[in-house]
Write an enzyme that holds these catalytic residues in place. Structure first.
Site, mmCIF file in Angstrom:
data_model
loop_
_atom_site.group_PDB
_atom_site.id
_atom_site.type_symbol
_atom_site.label_atom_id
_atom_site.label_comp_id
_atom_site.label_asym_id
_atom_site.label_seq_id
_atom_site.Cartn_x
_atom_site.Cartn_y
_atom_site.Cartn_z
ATOM 1 N N ALA A 22 -6.045 13.444 8.656
ATOM 2 C CA ALA A 22 -5.847 13.013 10.174
ATOM 3 C C ALA A 22 -7.179 12.453 10.859
ATOM 4 O O ALA A 22 -7.260 12.325 11.907
ATOM 5 C CB ALA A 22 -5.213 13.949 11.070
ATOM 6 N N SER A 152 6.652 6.469 1.372
ATOM 7 C CA SER A 152 6.414 5.003 1.168
ATOM 8 C C SER A 152 7.569 4.063 0.928
ATOM 9 O O SER A 152 8.372 4.590 0.012
ATOM 10 C CB SER A 152 5.291 4.539 0.352
ATOM 11 O OG SER A 152 5.170 3.256 0.478
ATOM 12 N N TYR A 165 1.008 5.349 -8.071
ATOM 13 C CA TYR A 165 1.294 5.753 -6.751
ATOM 14 C C TYR A 165 2.739 5.769 -6.408
ATOM 15 O O TYR A 165 3.040 6.783 -5.828
ATOM 16 C CB TYR A 165 0.488 4.708 -5.800
ATOM 17 C CG TYR A 165 0.826 4.751 -4.278
ATOM 18 C CD1 TYR A 165 0.011 5.723 -3.329
ATOM 19 C CD2 TYR A 165 1.799 4.010 -3.573
ATOM 20 C CE1 TYR A 165 0.290 5.667 -2.064
ATOM 21 C CE2 TYR A 165 1.923 4.281 -2.189
ATOM 22 C CZ TYR A 165 1.188 4.881 -1.447
ATOM 23 O OH TYR A 165 1.330 4.955 0.045
ATOM 24 N N VAL A 166 3.373 4.771 -7.048
ATOM 25 C CA VAL A 166 4.856 4.445 -6.495
ATOM 26 C C VAL A 166 5.651 5.782 -7.321
ATOM 27 O O VAL A 166 6.442 6.439 -6.659
ATOM 28 C CB VAL A 166 5.522 3.174 -6.847
ATOM 29 C CG1 VAL A 166 7.081 3.014 -6.572
ATOM 30 C CG2 VAL A 166 4.803 2.114 -6.488
ATOM 31 N N ALA A 167 5.253 6.088 -8.468
ATOM 32 C CA ALA A 167 5.771 7.285 -9.168
ATOM 33 C C ALA A 167 5.725 8.789 -8.252
ATOM 34 O O ALA A 167 6.476 9.272 -7.888
ATOM 35 C CB ALA A 167 5.493 7.250 -10.340
ATOM 36 N N LYS A 169 4.939 9.021 -5.009
ATOM 37 C CA LYS A 169 5.913 8.682 -3.959
ATOM 38 C C LYS A 169 7.074 9.110 -4.115
ATOM 39 O O LYS A 169 7.763 9.623 -3.100
ATOM 40 C CB LYS A 169 5.568 7.488 -2.961
ATOM 41 C CG LYS A 169 4.101 7.328 -2.363
ATOM 42 C CD LYS A 169 3.964 8.227 -1.275
ATOM 43 C CE LYS A 169 2.579 7.974 -0.427
ATOM 44 N NZ LYS A 169 2.462 9.172 0.655
HETATM 45 N N1 NAP Z 1 -1.259 2.612 5.921
HETATM 46 C C1 NAP Z 1 -0.093 2.123 5.139
HETATM 47 O O1 NAP Z 1 0.020 0.913 5.088
HETATM 48 C C2 NAP Z 1 0.887 3.156 4.713
HETATM 49 C C3 NAP Z 1 1.878 2.678 4.000
HETATM 50 C C4 NAP Z 1 2.912 3.460 3.420
HETATM 51 C C5 NAP Z 1 2.466 4.777 3.242
HETATM 52 N N2 NAP Z 1 1.343 5.225 3.768
HETATM 53 C C6 NAP Z 1 0.880 6.626 3.527
HETATM 54 O O2 NAP Z 1 0.538 7.150 4.669
HETATM 55 C C7 NAP Z 1 -0.337 8.133 4.508
HETATM 56 C C8 NAP Z 1 -1.808 7.696 5.516
HETATM 57 O O3 NAP Z 1 -2.259 6.729 4.780
HETATM 58 P P1 NAP Z 1 -3.351 5.709 5.699
HETATM 59 O O4 NAP Z 1 -3.367 4.525 5.293
HETATM 60 O O5 NAP Z 1 -3.578 6.014 7.083
HETATM 61 O O6 NAP Z 1 -4.755 6.588 4.665
HETATM 62 P P2 NAP Z 1 -6.184 6.550 4.997
HETATM 63 O O7 NAP Z 1 -6.509 5.908 6.561
HETATM 64 O O8 NAP Z 1 -6.867 6.277 3.973
HETATM 65 O O9 NAP Z 1 -6.761 8.165 5.501
HETATM 66 C C9 NAP Z 1 -6.599 9.066 4.378
HETATM 67 C C10 NAP Z 1 -6.965 10.527 4.941
HETATM 68 O O10 NAP Z 1 -6.834 11.444 4.148
HETATM 69 C C11 NAP Z 1 -7.978 12.300 4.036
HETATM 70 N N3 NAP Z 1 -8.256 12.758 2.698
HETATM 71 C C12 NAP Z 1 -8.631 12.109 1.650
HETATM 72 N N4 NAP Z 1 -8.809 13.245 0.691
HETATM 73 C C13 NAP Z 1 -8.360 14.159 1.315
HETATM 74 C C14 NAP Z 1 -8.298 15.685 0.571
HETATM 75 N N5 NAP Z 1 -8.718 15.892 -0.756
HETATM 76 N N6 NAP Z 1 -8.118 16.787 1.583
HETATM 77 C C15 NAP Z 1 -7.682 16.496 2.904
HETATM 78 N N7 NAP Z 1 -7.764 15.082 3.293
HETATM 79 C C16 NAP Z 1 -8.185 14.184 2.508
HETATM 80 C C17 NAP Z 1 -8.910 11.142 4.641
HETATM 81 O O11 NAP Z 1 -9.983 12.310 5.073
HETATM 82 P P3 NAP Z 1 -11.519 11.714 5.028
HETATM 83 O O12 NAP Z 1 -11.725 10.437 5.614
HETATM 84 O O13 NAP Z 1 -12.309 12.603 5.721
HETATM 85 O O14 NAP Z 1 -12.082 11.543 3.471
HETATM 86 C C18 NAP Z 1 -8.198 10.576 5.755
HETATM 87 O O15 NAP Z 1 -8.341 11.176 6.843
HETATM 88 C C19 NAP Z 1 -0.801 8.303 2.733
HETATM 89 O O16 NAP Z 1 0.280 9.187 2.580
HETATM 90 C C20 NAP Z 1 -0.065 6.953 2.549
HETATM 91 O O17 NAP Z 1 0.310 7.012 1.262
HETATM 92 C C21 NAP Z 1 0.508 4.414 4.319
#
Ligand code: NAP
Length: 258
Positions: A22, A152, A165-167, A169
Site C-alpha cells: 500500500a 486481474s 502472471y496470468v496463471a 492470478k
Molecule cells: N494497476 C493495474 O493496472 C492493475 C491491473 C490489474 C491488477 N492489478 C493488481 O493490483 C495489485 C496492485 O498493483 P499496482 O499496479 O498498484 O502495484 P504497484 O504500484 O507496483 O505497487 C506494488 C506494491 O507492492 C509492494 N510490495 C512489493 N513487494 C512486496 C513484498 N515482498 N512484501 C510487501 N509488499 C511488497 C510495493 O512496496 P514497495 O514500493 O515498498 O516495494 C508496493 O507497495 C497487484 O496485485 C496487481 O497485480 C493491477
C-alpha cells in the site's frame, strides 16, 4: 445527540484492515478509501519508506487511523512478526486485502522458466495463504473476517508473454472460491476484485498509442482510477457486503465481456 453520534460512525467503524503493498498504486488508494470509511489501517509495503510515509501522512491529515509495516509478505517469519505488531498496535485483524505485487515482467514463452511462475505464485498464492494462516484461528473464534484478493481481468482475457502472471492470478481466483466454501460456515467471507488496466506510477512512460488501444475496447470509453478499486474494496470490507462470498467482481469498465 444520538443522530450526531450515528452520523459520526462510518461504515467500517474502526475495523482493522490490513492492506498489503500500500505504499503506492492501487494499494495506496485502497488504504485511503478504507481509512476514509473509518477503518484502522495497517499499511504494508516492502522498501519504499518515503512513499509509505507520504500515504500515512495523507491519511492522518484527514483524521484517519493508520500505521505502516515494512515486511516481506512472501516470507513466513516476516508475516508472523507483522501480524503480531498489528495486533499490539490495533488489535486483531478484521479484513485482509491481498494486493501486493512484485515485478511484472513480460517474458516470451521461449525464455520463461519455472521460477518465473513460482515468483508470481509467491505473491498471489503463498502470501495470501501465510496471511490467512496467521489470522485464521482468531477469525474463526470471532466468527467474522473478510479476505479480499486483488486479481486481474487478464484471467478471463489471457495475455501474451504474461502466462506466469496470468496463471498465478487464475490460481488466486480459484483459491478465493475454495476458501469461501470452507470459511463460510465460520462467518468469514472471501472475494476477489479484478481490476482492468488502471494507470499507476509504474505505468509512467506508457505510450499514448498503448493507452488509446486499450481504451478503444472499453465499453465505458475511459480507463478507471485507483479510487474505483478502493471504493469496491471498501464496500467488500463493510457490513453492506455481508452476504457476498466466493465472488469475482470485475472493475474494468466492462472489457471482460468483449
Ligand atoms: N494497476 C493495474 O493496472 C492493475 C491491473 C490489474 C491488477 N492489478 C493488481 O493490483 C495489485 C496492485 O498493483 P499496482 O499496479 O498498484 O502495484 P504497484 O504500484 O507496483 O505497487 C506494488 C506494491 O507492492 C509492494 N510490495 C512489493 N513487494 C512486496 C513484498 N515482498 N512484501 C510487501 N509488499 C511488497 C510495493 O512496496 P514497495 O514500493 O515498498 O516495494 C508496493 O507497495 C497487484 O496485485 C496487481 O497485480 C493491477
Amino acid at each position: 445527540m444520538t443522530l450526531k453520534i450515528y452520523k459520526l460512525m462510518k461504515n467500517l467503524n474502526e475495523k482493522v484492515v490490513l492492506v498489503t503493498g500500500a505504499s503506492k498504486g492501487l494499494g495506496a488508494s485502497i488504504a485511503k478509501c478504507v481509512a476514509n470509511n473509518g477503518a484502522r489501517v495497517a499499511l504494508n509495503y516492502l522498501k519504499d519508506h518515503s512513499k509509505a510515509a507520504q500515504v500515512v501522512s495523507e491519511i492522518e491529515k484527514k483524521g484517519g487511523m493508520v500505521k505502516s509495516y515494512a515486511y516481506d509478505i512472501t516470507e513466513e517469519t516476516a508475516v508472523i512478526k507483522m501480524v503480531e505488531g498489528i495486533e499490539r498496535d490495533f488489535g486483531e485483524i478484521d479484513v485482509i486485502v491481498n494486493n501486493a505485487t512484485g515485478p511484472q515482467h513480460m517474458i516470451k514463452l521461449e525464455n520463461q522458466i519455472w521460477d518465473d511462475y513460482l515468483g508470481q505464485l509467491d505473491f498471489f498464492v503463498k502470501a495470501p495463504l501465510l496471511l490467512l494462516k496467521a489470522n485464521l484461528d482468531k477469525m474463526k473464534q470471532r466468527r467474522a473476517g473478510r479476505i479480499i484478493n486483488i486479481g486481474s481481468e487478464v484471467v478471463e482475457l489471457g495475455s501474451k508473454e504474461f502466462g506466469h502472471y496470468v496463471a498465478a492470478k487464475g490460481a488466486m481466483l480459484a483459491l478465493t472460491r475454495s476458501w469461501a466454501t470452507e470459511l463460510g460456515p465460520f462467518g468469514i467471507t472471501c472475494n476477489l476484485v479484478a481490476p482492468g488496466w488502471i494507470p499507476v506510477e509504474r505505468h509512467l512512460g506508457t505510450s499514448e498509442e498503448d493507452y488509446n488501444l486499450y481504451k478503444a475496447n472499453l465499453p465505458l470509453g475511459h480507463q478507471g482510477s485507483p479510487d474505483d478499486i478502493g471504493q469496491v474494496v471498501a464496500f467488500l470490507a463493510s457490513e453492506s457486503s455481508k452476504f457476498i462470498t466466493g465472488q469475482k467482481i470485475a472493475v474494468n469498465g466492462g472489457k471482460t465481456f468483449l
